[in-house]
Design an enzyme around this catalytic site. Structure first.
Site, PDB file in Angstrom:
ATOM      1  N   ARG A 172       0.846  -1.197   0.000  1.00 20.12           N
ATOM      2  CA  ARG A 172       0.000   0.000   0.000  1.00 20.12           C
ATOM      3  C   ARG A 172       0.875   1.238   0.000  1.00 20.12           C
ATOM      4  O   ARG A 172       1.804   1.355   0.809  1.00 20.12           O
ATOM      5  CB  ARG A 172      -0.898  -0.009   1.242  1.00 20.12           C
ATOM      6  N   LEU A 182      -2.270  10.747  13.610  1.00 17.81           N
ATOM      7  CA  LEU A 182      -2.092   9.338  13.945  1.00 17.81           C
ATOM      8  C   LEU A 182      -1.506   9.140  15.339  1.00 17.81           C
ATOM      9  O   LEU A 182      -1.394   8.000  15.800  1.00 17.81           O
ATOM     10  CB  LEU A 182      -1.188   8.661  12.912  1.00 17.81           C
ATOM     11  N   HIS A 205      -1.240   4.915  16.569  1.00 10.02           N
ATOM     12  CA  HIS A 205      -0.214   4.004  16.058  1.00 10.02           C
ATOM     13  C   HIS A 205       1.089   4.270  16.807  1.00 10.02           C
ATOM     14  O   HIS A 205       1.434   5.427  17.084  1.00 10.02           O
ATOM     15  CB  HIS A 205      -0.002   4.196  14.551  1.00 10.02           C
ATOM     16  N   PHE A 227       4.546   1.008   8.697  1.00 13.70           N
ATOM     17  CA  PHE A 227       4.488   1.980   7.609  1.00 13.70           C
ATOM     18  C   PHE A 227       5.505   3.078   7.871  1.00 13.70           C
ATOM     19  O   PHE A 227       5.943   3.307   9.009  1.00 13.70           O
ATOM     20  CB  PHE A 227       3.073   2.552   7.439  1.00 13.70           C
ATOM     21  N   GLN A 229       3.108   1.312   3.233  1.00 17.41           N
ATOM     22  CA  GLN A 229       2.876   0.273   4.240  1.00 17.41           C
ATOM     23  C   GLN A 229       3.361  -1.071   3.735  1.00 17.41           C
ATOM     24  O   GLN A 229       3.178  -1.416   2.557  1.00 17.41           O
ATOM     25  CB  GLN A 229       1.379   0.200   4.583  1.00 17.41           C
ATOM     26  N   ASN A 257      -1.975  -1.179  12.502  1.00 19.39           N
ATOM     27  CA  ASN A 257      -2.813  -2.046  13.330  1.00 19.39           C
ATOM     28  C   ASN A 257      -4.243  -1.996  12.838  1.00 19.39           C
ATOM     29  O   ASN A 257      -4.580  -1.232  11.921  1.00 19.39           O
ATOM     30  CB  ASN A 257      -2.722  -1.650  14.808  1.00 19.39           C
ATOM     31  N   PHE A 279       1.491  10.723   1.915  1.00 19.41           N
ATOM     32  CA  PHE A 279       0.966  10.178   3.176  1.00 19.41           C
ATOM     33  C   PHE A 279       1.922   9.133   3.737  1.00 19.41           C
ATOM     34  O   PHE A 279       2.696   9.423   4.651  1.00 19.41           O
ATOM     35  CB  PHE A 279      -0.426   9.594   2.950  1.00 19.41           C
TER      36      PHE A 279
END
Length: 589
Positions: free
Chosen positions: A390, A457, A461, A448, A398, A437, A395
């Site tokens: 991903r 975030l 995370h 990531f 991952q 997660n 951004f």
């Protein structure tokens, strides 16, 4: 005094009104309000029970079809109004229901209540709230059904319930209630709960009346005298237990062995079959008592012993299910927590990708569990050959899933582990390494790397590292195009990992060294106790007894007697008189 001092209509409730009327407004017995009994809108006006297959007449009175049809066959009048009614004029209603079975308007998705204005369309039978029909049909002059699009005229709108006009729901005014019209067959009604009535009806209809002297099941011939009455509700004398012969004579036919087997297990075993007895014997031969699981008590030392106890003493004192404990034992700290307390350095490693290397710094001194998970998985080659599945420009990217789907991966311990949030670790800047997660405390193997600050975030995370080298590789990864599912078109593969600094191995060596020193010290103390040597090191004393009070006391001094004190007069010592510091004379008092 006032003009209305003698009138009975007071501005308050008198004692008599509270006692006789309960504080209610007095309603004369002849008025409609006195006998008003409201019928809910979802009840049949004939059976006064909730309907399942509703139909209605032109006035909007709702009936259950299974109830109204027999009534019309017998009386041919409307049960509510008493006017002539033909079954062909009834309109089948189509109610919309919620998942919980409550009726609702299919357009406004609003549940019907006792205060809802409900209407039905005559041509289709669909039921709506009046608000929907008023707004979408009447005001807009759109004379089409809101569900089926069938045409209708305004006179086809039938009001089922109007909260401002509830007179038609007054049960006491129903025609069948005032005239006491009952359409049910008494014999059929009795057959609902009386099996004898059902049998009597079947035989009477199919055998006696039709003079068909054949069994209804086997088709065997019989005569009328062969009909034996098992129960006649008009003649129940034979069911009087007190007249039974065996009850009056107290005749007992029970087997003594059976009676004894009710409370004697040995008697029950005697009565079983040979096959069952052989099975029991085989089970007894092969039966093995369950092994008692003995909890292994791991040794405690000063490194893994907590400052609090296990709580078993208190639990054993208050609980009836636990064995009593009398000695407090310190709670054992997990080995990983002991190791983590000696991790004081950061870890460094390199991820080798097909687009170049990424040098990573792991905050093992702040989030040791998360960093150990990532570091050990890299060392054992778990990430080798995996793809970054991903990538979202500006951004993050991952990876860490061996399946490449974003739904796989396992942690170092084969189970999810908890988050480790630190206020000084934030998703600020480019190249922050964080755990992916699926919710709180569900960390596994996926991670990531951010392309920009993502402070939203934080607290969701766990941040456990950052990119300290290979930012050009990160830029090359970000430039890879993706499909509509954020999956890179070109494969970005992790080819391997190199560890430069592993603080966990150093922590393990330090803990092992300290434990060895502590063990050697304990052995030295034990040897000193056995040999009875004098004090050689701090904390080591000569023992004169193995245990108990006075184990360090020399028994040679046990017979020593302290000499008696010599009186001061014999020694020629005179006692000093107390000096009086006050010169006040009390003789005059």
């Amino acid at each position: 005094m006032g003009k209305k001092q003698h009138q009975k209509d007071k501005l308050y409730l008198t004692t008599t009104e509270w006692k006789e009327l309960g504080g209610k407004k007095y309603v004369p017995p002849g008025t409609d309000a006195a006998g008003f009994k409201r019928l809910p809108f979802d009840y049949c006006a004939l059976s006064l029970q909730p309907f399942e297959n509703p139909v209605c007449d032109q006035e909007g009175n709702i009936f259950e079809i299974m109830e109204i049809v027999p009534f019309l066959k017998k009386f041919r009048v409307n049960p509510v109004t008493g006017q002539p009614l033909d079954g062909k004029s009834l309109i089948k209603l189509n109610f919309s229901k919620t998942k919980s079975g409550e009726y609702q308007c299919p357009v406004m998705i609003k549940n019907f209540t006792q205060n809802s204005h409900i209407v039905a369309i005559k041509t289709t039978g669909n039921v709506f709230s009046y608000e929907a029909v008023e707004e979408l049909n009447i005001k807009s002059r759109n004379w089409k059904d809101l569900l089926t699009d069938d045409s209708f005229v305004r006179s086809d709108i039938i009001t089922l319930q109007d909260p401002h006009n509830l007179g038609k729901f007054n049960i006491s005014n129903f025609h069948h209630m005032r005239k006491n019209l009952n359409h049910e067959n008494e014999e059929l009604k009795k057959a609902e709960y009386d099996p004898a009535a059902r049998i009597r009806m079947a035989i009477e209809e199919l055998n006696i009346k039709s003079r068909n002297w054949k069994d209804l099941l086997t088709d065997d011939s019989f005569v009328r005298s062969d009909i034996i009455t098992l129960q006649d509700p008009h003649n129940l004398g034979k069911f009087n237990i007190s007249n039974f012969h065996h009850m009056r004579k107290n005749l007992n036919h029970e087997n003594e062995e059976l009676k004894k087997a009710e409370y004697d297990p040995a008697a029950r075993i005697k009565m079983i079959s040979d096959e069952a007895r052989d099975t029991l014997e085989e089970l007894n031969r092969e039966y093995k008592a369950p092994e008692k699981i003995v909890e292994e008590k791991k040794l405690l030392d000063k490194f893994n012993a907590a400052h609090y106890s296990t709580g078993r003493v208190a639990a054993g004192f208050t609980s009836t299910a636990m064995e009593p404990e009398t000695v407090h034992i310190a709670e054992r700290i997990e080995d990983d927590l002991v190791r983590y307390s000696y991790v004081k350095k950061k870890a460094y490693l390199r991820l080798l990708t097909n687009l170049g290397p990424l040098n990573l710094e792991l905050h093992s001194d702040l989030v040791p569990k998360t960093c150990e998970n990532f570091l050990k998985l890299c060392e054992k080659g778990y990430y080798t050959g995996t793809k970054f599945h991903r990538s979202i420009k500006h951004f993050m990217i991952q990876g860490g899933d061996p399946t490449g789907t974003g739904e796989g991966g396992e942690s170092l311990w084969n189970k999810p582990f908890n988050d480790e949030f630190k206020p000084n670790l934030s998703h600020s800047g480019r190249g922050v390494l964080s755990m992916a997660n699926s919710g709180p405390n569900t960390n596994k193997s996926q991670f990531f790397i951010t392309f920009r600050s993502c402070k939203h975030l934080d607290g969701k995370h766990t941040v456990f590292g950052r990119v300290v080298g290979g930012l050009e590789t990160l830029s090359a990864i970000e430039r890879i195009e993706t499909d509509n599912k954020d999956r890179p078109i070109e494969d970005i593969v992790i080819e391997g990992a190199q560890t430069f600094v592993d603080p966990y191995a150093e922590a393990d060596e330090e803990v092992a060294k300290l434990r060895a020193e502590e063990l050697a010290k304990e052995e030295l103390e034990q040897q000193a106790k056995l040999a009875g040597r004098p004090k050689t090191e701090p904390g080591v004393y000569r023992l004169y007894k193995e245990s108990g009070v006075g184990k360090y006391l020399n028994p040679e001094f046990s017979n020593y007697k302290r000499p008696l004190e010599t009186p001061e007069a014999e020694l020629g010592v005179s006692k000093k008189k107390k000096e009086v510091r006050s010169n006040f004379d009390f003789s005059n008092w």
